[in-house]
Design a protein around this motif. Structure first.
Motif, PDB file in Angstrom:
ATOM      1  N   PRO A   2      35.571 -28.830 -85.914  1.00  0.00           N
ATOM      2  CA  PRO A   2      36.013 -27.430 -85.910  1.00  0.00           C
ATOM      3  C   PRO A   2      34.863 -26.479 -85.598  1.00  0.00           C
ATOM      4  N   GLU A   3      35.179 -25.379 -84.964  1.00  0.00           N
ATOM      5  CA  GLU A   3      34.197 -24.322 -84.782  1.00  0.00           C
ATOM      6  C   GLU A   3      34.044 -23.566 -86.096  1.00  0.00           C
ATOM      7  N   GLY A   4      32.809 -23.172 -86.411  1.00  0.00           N
ATOM      8  CA  GLY A   4      32.575 -22.399 -87.623  1.00  0.00           C
ATOM      9  C   GLY A   4      31.827 -23.178 -88.683  1.00  0.00           C
ATOM     10  N   ASP A   5      31.526 -22.498 -89.771  1.00  0.00           N
ATOM     11  CA  ASP A   5      30.716 -23.036 -90.857  1.00  0.00           C
ATOM     12  C   ASP A   5      31.549 -23.961 -91.747  1.00  0.00           C
ATOM     13  N   PRO A   6      31.151 -25.230 -91.915  1.00  0.00           N
ATOM     14  CA  PRO A   6      31.883 -26.138 -92.803  1.00  0.00           C
ATOM     15  C   PRO A   6      31.967 -25.640 -94.235  1.00  0.00           C
ATOM     16  N   ALA A   7      31.057 -24.742 -94.639  1.00  0.00           N
ATOM     17  CA  ALA A   7      31.084 -24.208 -96.003  1.00  0.00           C
ATOM     18  C   ALA A   7      32.238 -23.243 -96.212  1.00  0.00           C
ATOM     19  N   THR A   8      32.819 -22.749 -95.114  1.00  0.00           N
ATOM     20  CA  THR A   8      33.980 -21.850 -95.194  1.00  0.00           C
ATOM     21  C   THR A   8      35.084 -22.404 -94.301  1.00  0.00           C
ATOM     22  N   PRO A   9      35.700 -23.516 -94.702  1.00  0.00           N
ATOM     23  CA  PRO A   9      36.695 -24.154 -93.842  1.00  0.00           C
ATOM     24  C   PRO A   9      37.901 -23.268 -93.542  1.00  0.00           C
ATOM     25  N   TRP A  10      38.166 -22.284 -94.408  1.00  0.00           N
ATOM     26  CA  TRP A  10      39.291 -21.369 -94.172  1.00  0.00           C
ATOM     27  C   TRP A  10      39.028 -20.428 -92.997  1.00  0.00           C
ATOM     28  N   LEU A  11      37.814 -20.433 -92.460  1.00  0.00           N
ATOM     29  CA  LEU A  11      37.498 -19.633 -91.275  1.00  0.00           C
ATOM     30  C   LEU A  11      37.197 -20.505 -90.061  1.00  0.00           C
ATOM     31  N   GLN A  12      37.234 -21.830 -90.245  1.00  0.00           N
ATOM     32  CA  GLN A  12      37.001 -22.711 -89.107  1.00  0.00           C
ATOM     33  C   GLN A  12      38.218 -22.728 -88.177  1.00  0.00           C
ATOM     34  N   MET A  13      37.986 -23.138 -86.937  1.00  0.00           N
ATOM     35  CA  MET A  13      39.054 -23.192 -85.943  1.00  0.00           C
ATOM     36  C   MET A  13      38.936 -24.488 -85.152  1.00  0.00           C
ATOM     37  N   ILE A  14      40.053 -25.188 -85.004  1.00  0.00           N
ATOM     38  CA  ILE A  14      40.083 -26.390 -84.189  1.00  0.00           C
ATOM     39  C   ILE A  14      40.675 -26.050 -82.829  1.00  0.00           C
ATOM     40  N   GLU A  15      39.881 -26.261 -81.805  1.00  0.00           N
ATOM     41  CA  GLU A  15      40.321 -26.088 -80.419  1.00  0.00           C
ATOM     42  C   GLU A  15      41.073 -24.766 -80.192  1.00  0.00           C
ATOM     43  N   PRO A  16      40.415 -23.626 -80.452  1.00  0.00           N
ATOM     44  CA  PRO A  16      41.081 -22.332 -80.237  1.00  0.00           C
ATOM     45  C   PRO A  16      41.203 -22.030 -78.735  1.00  0.00           C
ATOM     46  N   ILE A  17      42.304 -22.437 -78.143  1.00  0.00           N
ATOM     47  CA  ILE A  17      42.462 -22.372 -76.692  1.00  0.00           C
ATOM     48  C   ILE A  17      42.588 -20.932 -76.201  1.00  0.00           C
ATOM     49  N   GLU A  18      43.367 -20.127 -76.893  1.00  0.00           N
ATOM     50  CA  GLU A  18      43.593 -18.747 -76.460  1.00  0.00           C
ATOM     51  C   GLU A  18      43.153 -17.786 -77.554  1.00  0.00           C
ATOM     52  N   MET A  19      42.222 -16.892 -77.215  1.00  0.00           N
ATOM     53  CA  MET A  19      41.774 -15.867 -78.150  1.00  0.00           C
ATOM     54  C   MET A  19      42.481 -14.553 -77.816  1.00  0.00           C
ATOM     55  N   VAL A  20      42.895 -13.828 -78.850  1.00  0.00           N
ATOM     56  CA  VAL A  20      43.690 -12.614 -78.679  1.00  0.00           C
ATOM     57  C   VAL A  20      42.806 -11.376 -78.864  1.00  0.00           C
ATOM     58  N   ASP A  21      42.870 -10.467 -77.897  1.00  0.00           N
ATOM     59  CA  ASP A  21      42.176  -9.183 -77.996  1.00  0.00           C
ATOM     60  C   ASP A  21      42.945  -8.296 -78.976  1.00  0.00           C
ATOM     61  N   THR A  22      42.308  -7.887 -80.064  1.00  0.00           N
ATOM     62  CA  THR A  22      42.986  -7.083 -81.097  1.00  0.00           C
ATOM     63  C   THR A  22      42.488  -5.643 -81.126  1.00  0.00           C
ATOM     64  N   SER A  23      41.810  -5.213 -80.079  1.00  0.00           N
ATOM     65  CA  SER A  23      41.214  -3.868 -80.083  1.00  0.00           C
ATOM     66  C   SER A  23      42.255  -2.774 -80.308  1.00  0.00           C
ATOM     67  N   GLU A  24      43.509  -3.016 -79.896  1.00  0.00           N
ATOM     68  CA  GLU A  24      44.539  -1.992 -80.069  1.00  0.00           C
ATOM     69  C   GLU A  24      44.872  -1.752 -81.542  1.00  0.00           C
ATOM     70  N   PHE A  25      44.503  -2.693 -82.409  1.00  0.00           N
ATOM     71  CA  PHE A  25      44.811  -2.553 -83.836  1.00  0.00           C
ATOM     72  C   PHE A  25      43.596  -2.097 -84.648  1.00  0.00           C
ATOM     73  N   ALA A  26      42.469  -1.854 -83.973  1.00  0.00           N
ATOM     74  CA  ALA A  26      41.255  -1.461 -84.680  1.00  0.00           C
ATOM     75  C   ALA A  26      41.474  -0.137 -85.413  1.00  0.00           C
ATOM     76  N   THR A  27      40.978  -0.091 -86.651  1.00  0.00           N
ATOM     77  CA  THR A  27      41.132   1.110 -87.477  1.00  0.00           C
ATOM     78  C   THR A  27      39.767   1.578 -87.953  1.00  0.00           C
ATOM     79  N   GLU A  28      39.708   2.797 -88.439  1.00  0.00           N
ATOM     80  CA  GLU A  28      38.482   3.344 -88.996  1.00  0.00           C
ATOM     81  C   GLU A  28      38.730   3.789 -90.434  1.00  0.00           C
ATOM     82  N   GLY A  29      37.753   3.609 -91.254  1.00  0.00           N
ATOM     83  CA  GLY A  29      37.823   4.164 -92.600  1.00  0.00           C
ATOM     84  C   GLY A  29      38.297   3.221 -93.682  1.00  0.00           C
ATOM     85  N   GLY A  30      38.809   2.027 -93.327  1.00  0.00           N
ATOM     86  CA  GLY A  30      39.222   1.069 -94.351  1.00  0.00           C
ATOM     87  C   GLY A  30      40.405   1.556 -95.156  1.00  0.00           C
ATOM     88  N   ASP A  31      40.496   1.042 -96.399  1.00  0.00           N
ATOM     89  CA  ASP A  31      41.582   1.419 -97.306  1.00  0.00           C
ATOM     90  C   ASP A  31      42.949   1.128 -96.700  1.00  0.00           C
TER      91      ASP A  31
END
Length: 413
Positions: free
Chosen positions: A74-103
């Motif tokens: 898997p891609e990513g740090d073995p210490a955080t398997p919940w963030l690893q990715m196996i063979e991520p063929i298609e990556m999605v551009d999420t810039s349209e959902f970017a927000t400012e300010g949190g909360d």
């Protein structure tokens, strides 16, 4: 900054129904099951020569894909398997959902917390949310629990859409086909949608998160028996329910391995996850003759199966169980040869962290495949030590040891 966890009344009912837990897909039951009842109560093992035939619940191309993914790094740090990715063929551009300010407001439509696996996972999710609330990323966390009711979950999702203030909607579907239109409606609302655990028949969600899958689970367990039993040994397969797609995938994969081995499958029994029924079934088989190996499509009631061997005074079998602590502790106490299959309970962290990534405009995989490795005899002691103070129905690969609420939150305190 808001710090609220608002939940529907359905969450307050934590009935631990031990049926079809740790499933990653639909729990709907088609009319036609692939197995038939045999003489004496057992089902026809059905190990067709050459392997499992192609059919509604067995697609060989998907099966081969999952088996191949087991060996991928898997891609990513073995210490955080919940963030690893196996063979991520298609990556999605999420810039349209970017927000400012949190909360931000995170909305979660949950199929249920009706079994220990889901209770463990939801606790992990809640603790991850609290971390992001403290960091100012999440404000309100709205949870609607459907209690395994399709109609309620559809209504829950519609309410989120009508409210119009969800900055992301996470959905763990109750069933596949029935929830598909509701997920599509959520996608059309304009909020980013994250589907995890169980799938739907649409790819409209920004990301679909899940471990490798049922084929990998079933095959790995069957291979363990092939590798640890002598040719001609007898295997009893214990299944929860027929017609549940992920469970059918597990058995289809195991059946394919057994059919191409020198092991004899003496029976395939449906147990409904009932411990008393499991013990009775295993006892009946032992009264007829030897059982050298046990394969289970989920770990519920595994201890009851082991106790049947103890009560009959016969040698322990080679056992395919799960990473539930009750089984793992029995495994250690008996010293039997076993493996603890895992459907990566840590996946409950991933949707929350994926929402943060989406709000930051970071790319996420369209299909986010998480690692799915069993617990072996080599690491059994390590996992038991890490979870020494956890309850019996806790799942070892819950991935929450680094969260501030550990261990009290998972102990019900």
């Amino acid at each position: 900054m808001k710090h609220k966890l608002r939940m529907t009344a359905g969450f307050l009912s934590l009935g631990l129904v031990l049926v079809a837990c740790t499933t990653d897909a639909s729990n709907e039951t088609p009319e036609a099951a692939e197995t038939t009842q045999g003489a004496g109560g057992e089902t026809d093992a059905g190990t067709a020569e050459g392997g499992t035939p192609e059919g509604e619940f067995f697609v060989r191309a998907d099966y081969e894909t999952e088996l191949a993914q087991r060996d991928m790094t898997p891609e990513g740090d073995p210490a955080t398997p919940w963030l690893q990715m196996i063979e991520p063929i298609e990556m999605v551009d999420t810039s349209e959902f970017a927000t400012e300010g949190g909360d931000a407001t995170l909305c979660f439509s949950n199929a249920s917390v009706s079994n220990p696996w889901r209770v463990t996972g939801f606790t992990t999710m809640q603790q991850q949310v609290k971390v992001l609330q403290e960091e100012g990323v999440i404000g309100e966390f709205r949870v609607a629990d459907a209690a395994d009711d399709d109609n309620k979950q559809i209504s829950d999702i519609q309410s989120f859409i009508s409210d119009g203030d969800c900055d992301a909607i996470v959905i763990s579907p109750s069933t596949t086909a029935t929830l598909t239109p509701a997920v599509e409606a959520a996608c059309e609302s304009g909020a980013p949608v994250i589907v995890f655990d169980r799938g739907v028949n649409t790819d409209c969600a920004v990301t679909y998160i899940h471990p490798i899958g049922g084929y990998a689970y079933g095959a790995t367990g069957a291979e363990f028996l092939v590798d640890n039993l002598e040719p001609g040994s007898k295997v009893l397969a214990l299944r929860i329910l027929p017609g549940v797609d992920v469970l059918e995938h597990r058995w289809g994969a195991a059946n394919d391995i057994f059919a191409n081995s020198e092991l004899e499958v003496v029976g395939v029994e449906f147990t409904e996850g009932d411990a008393a029924k499991i013990k009775d079934i295993v006892t009946q088989y032992l009264q007829r003759g030897d059982v050298d190996g046990i394969w289970m499509d989920a770990g519920d009631g595994a201890v009851a199966a082991v106790e049947a061997f103890e009560d009959m005074g016969v040698d322990y079998p080679v056992f395919v169980g799960e990473d539930e602590l009750s089984f793992m502790r029995k495994w250690q106490d008996t010293g039997m040869t076993a493996v603890g299959m895992s459907y990566s309970n840590f996946q409950w962290r991933t949707p929350v962290l994926a929402a943060e990534m989406i709000w930051n405009g970071e790319e996420v995989p369209a299909e986010w495949v998480l690692p799915q490795a069993p617990i072996t005899g080599d690491d059994l002691g390590d996992y038991l030590e890490r979870n020494a103070d956890m309850p019996s129905l806790h799942y070892a690969k819950f991935g929450g040891e680094d969260l501030p609420g550990f261990p009290e939150a998972w102990q019900g305190r």
